[in-house]
Design a protein around this motif. Structure first.
Motif, mmCIF file in Angstrom:
data_model
loop_
_atom_site.group_PDB
_atom_site.id
_atom_site.type_symbol
_atom_site.label_atom_id
_atom_site.label_comp_id
_atom_site.label_asym_id
_atom_site.label_seq_id
_atom_site.Cartn_x
_atom_site.Cartn_y
_atom_site.Cartn_z
ATOM 1 N N ASN A 129 0.801 -1.221 0.000
ATOM 2 C CA ASN A 129 0.000 0.000 0.000
ATOM 3 C C ASN A 129 0.837 1.275 0.000
ATOM 4 O O ASN A 129 0.383 2.324 -0.474
ATOM 5 N N ILE A 130 2.052 1.214 0.525
ATOM 6 C CA ILE A 130 2.845 2.433 0.683
ATOM 7 C C ILE A 130 3.391 2.952 -0.642
ATOM 8 O O ILE A 130 3.714 4.137 -0.773
ATOM 9 N N GLU A 131 3.502 2.098 -1.648
ATOM 10 C CA GLU A 131 4.077 2.541 -2.926
ATOM 11 C C GLU A 131 3.262 3.672 -3.546
ATOM 12 O O GLU A 131 3.828 4.608 -4.139
ATOM 13 N N ALA A 132 1.949 3.631 -3.401
ATOM 14 C CA ALA A 132 1.112 4.718 -3.926
ATOM 15 C C ALA A 132 1.433 6.034 -3.231
ATOM 16 O O ALA A 132 1.407 7.111 -3.856
ATOM 17 N N ASP A 133 1.761 5.968 -1.935
ATOM 18 C CA ASP A 133 2.136 7.173 -1.191
ATOM 19 C C ASP A 133 3.451 7.751 -1.708
ATOM 20 O O ASP A 133 3.595 8.972 -1.848
ATOM 21 N N LEU A 134 4.416 6.885 -1.974
ATOM 22 C CA LEU A 134 5.701 7.344 -2.486
ATOM 23 C C LEU A 134 5.521 8.020 -3.843
ATOM 24 O O LEU A 134 6.135 9.067 -4.114
ATOM 25 N N GLN A 135 4.686 7.455 -4.686
ATOM 26 C CA GLN A 135 4.450 8.040 -6.002
ATOM 27 C C GLN A 135 3.724 9.379 -5.898
ATOM 28 O O GLN A 135 3.990 10.305 -6.671
ATOM 29 N N GLN A 136 2.817 9.482 -4.930
ATOM 30 C CA GLN A 136 2.118 10.750 -4.729
ATOM 31 C C GLN A 136 3.107 11.846 -4.327
ATOM 32 O O GLN A 136 3.041 12.979 -4.823
ATOM 33 N N LEU A 137 4.032 11.531 -3.443
ATOM 34 C CA LEU A 137 5.049 12.496 -3.026
ATOM 35 C C LEU A 137 5.963 12.857 -4.193
ATOM 36 O O LEU A 137 6.278 14.030 -4.401
ATOM 37 N N GLU A 138 6.382 11.848 -4.949
ATOM 38 C CA GLU A 138 7.288 12.098 -6.076
ATOM 39 C C GLU A 138 6.679 13.030 -7.107
ATOM 40 O O GLU A 138 7.398 13.803 -7.756
ATOM 41 N N GLY A 139 5.380 12.984 -7.285
ATOM 42 C CA GLY A 139 4.728 13.795 -8.300
ATOM 43 C C GLY A 139 4.447 15.222 -7.882
ATOM 44 O O GLY A 139 3.942 16.016 -8.687
ATOM 45 N N ALA A 140 4.808 15.601 -6.655
ATOM 46 C CA ALA A 140 4.430 16.917 -6.150
ATOM 47 C C ALA A 140 5.138 18.062 -6.869
ATOM 48 O O ALA A 140 4.537 19.097 -7.138
ATOM 49 N N ARG A 141 6.449 17.916 -7.164
ATOM 50 C CA ARG A 141 7.212 18.931 -7.911
ATOM 51 C C ARG A 141 8.170 18.202 -8.846
ATOM 52 O O ARG A 141 8.996 17.412 -8.366
ATOM 53 N N PRO A 142 8.147 18.456 -10.143
ATOM 54 C CA PRO A 142 8.940 17.647 -11.076
ATOM 55 C C PRO A 142 10.406 18.023 -11.206
ATOM 56 O O PRO A 142 11.228 17.180 -11.560
ATOM 57 N N THR A 143 10.784 19.280 -10.965
ATOM 58 C CA THR A 143 12.142 19.727 -11.288
ATOM 59 C C THR A 143 13.136 19.452 -10.171
ATOM 60 O O THR A 143 14.282 19.078 -10.423
#
Length: 349
Positions: A82-96
């Motif tokens: 379940n935690i992988e979705a959380d990591l992806q949500q954080l990663e997508g917050a700012r791309p640069t």
């Protein structure tokens, strides 16, 4: 001698939440926002409650620890799935900002092989990332200050200080160290449209440490340099790639061009976690585009004519050829290029 930084803390963990000094409200209000879920942490990063590549990375690391606690409480057997979705949500917050992806990758590596409740292990890893960042800033501050001749004046852009890091700062860390060494005559700060990080954050932050600062509009920088009032431009970075090209707050590239034209030195201060050796050159860096309304308005009040549109890139890329020195916690890279970056990053492998 500067041994620690404790004037104020932009990111805190309070056992219940990730606590962020709300940089949207400074300097008028000094208020913390408490993020009690991964969604709230990611939203705070997107909304620029916290900003600056190192601080974003630290915040995300604490966000992973928060996610682990919540997911384990929900299911002691399925929390890892379940935690992988959380990591992806954080990663997508700012791309640069590469520190965001670097910090999450480090936390993901720490997750591997964990048995039982992962929270304490991940919290300690997040704290280590936080503490390592402050230590790196102190080191790069001393390295950068060694390049500055006594009596120099410097210009900085945006905010690359304690507010953008774990503490002390990157560009402002160099400025703090140079000030402590008695080398600085004047610090100039660009106001930095459209979010006014220079006017609201850098000026406020320097004044907290009793460092006088003179604010200038971006359009005044060329004339300031032509008058011989600046010897160094010192900035931070959101991503440095393998050939030494530097992504930083929009307006940095123009300062580098102006500095070269006027014989002013140009320094980039950033931790090695900001260096992305997987990207060959600056043209491949994803450049975040934000809401045009940020440019069409100021402080929530529209200033542009109705019907006007806006182009609002958050960052630009400065070619390595315009950079006199990249300063990290490992030392100084003068006139950076691919070979020098590779040697610098290979020192501690």
């Amino acid at each position: 001698m500067l041994e620690q930084y404790d004037t104020f803390k932009p990111v805190l963990w309070d056992d219940e939440a990730v606590c962020l000094l709300d940089q949207r409200l400074l300097p008028q209000q000094h208020q913390y926002l408490y993020c009690r879920s991964v969604a709230e942490v990611a939203q705070a990063i997107r909304d620029m409650v916290v900003r600056g590549a190192p601080a974003i990375g630290i915040t995300a690391a604490y966000g992973v620890a928060l996610a682990a606690r919540q997911r384990y409480a929900e299911s002691a057997t399925n929390w890892r799935d379940n935690i992988e979705a959380d990591l992806q949500q954080l990663e997508g917050a700012r791309p640069t900002a590469i520190n965001l992806h670097w910090a999450i990758a480090r936390m993901r590596d720490r997750l591997a092989g964990l048995d039982g409740d992962p929270f304490e292990v991940l919290l300690q890893e997040a704290r280590a990332i936080h503490e390592e960042d402050i230590a790196a800033n102190l080191k790069m501050g001393k390295f950068g200050a060694s390049l500055i001749v006594p009596g120099s004046s410097v210009l900085t852009h945006c905010n690359a200080g304690a507010l953008a890091t774990g503490g002390h700062g990157t560009a402002l860390g160099v400025i703090r160290s140079a000030r402590a060494d008695g080398k600085l005559a004047t610090v100039y700060a660009d106001e930095t449209r459209p979010w006014l990080q220079g006017a609201r954050l850098t000026a406020w932050e320097l004044l907290q440490d009793q460092i006088p600062v003179t604010l200038v509009a971006e359009g005044a920088a060329a004339w300031l340099m032509q008058q011989g009032k600046v010897q160094w431009v010192i900035v931070g970075s959101d991503r440095i790639v393998a050939n030494g090209d530097v992504a930083n707050k929009i307006g940095t590239y123009s300062l580098a061009v102006l500095a070269r034209q006027h014989g002013v030195k140009f320094m980039v201060a950033a931790p090695t976690s900001t260096i992305d050796m997987a990207v060959a050159e600056g043209g491949a860096i994803p450049i975040e585009q934000r809401d045009p309304a940020e440019l069409l308005a100021c402080g929530g009040q529209r200033v542009a004519a109705e019907g006007a549109t806006a182009w609002n890139p958050v960052f630009d890329v400065t070619p390595a050829q315009l950079v006199d020195a990249i300063v990290t916690e490992r030392g100084i890279i003068e006139r950076p290029d691919s070979a020098k970056l590779a040697r610098h990053m290979g020192q501690h492998r």
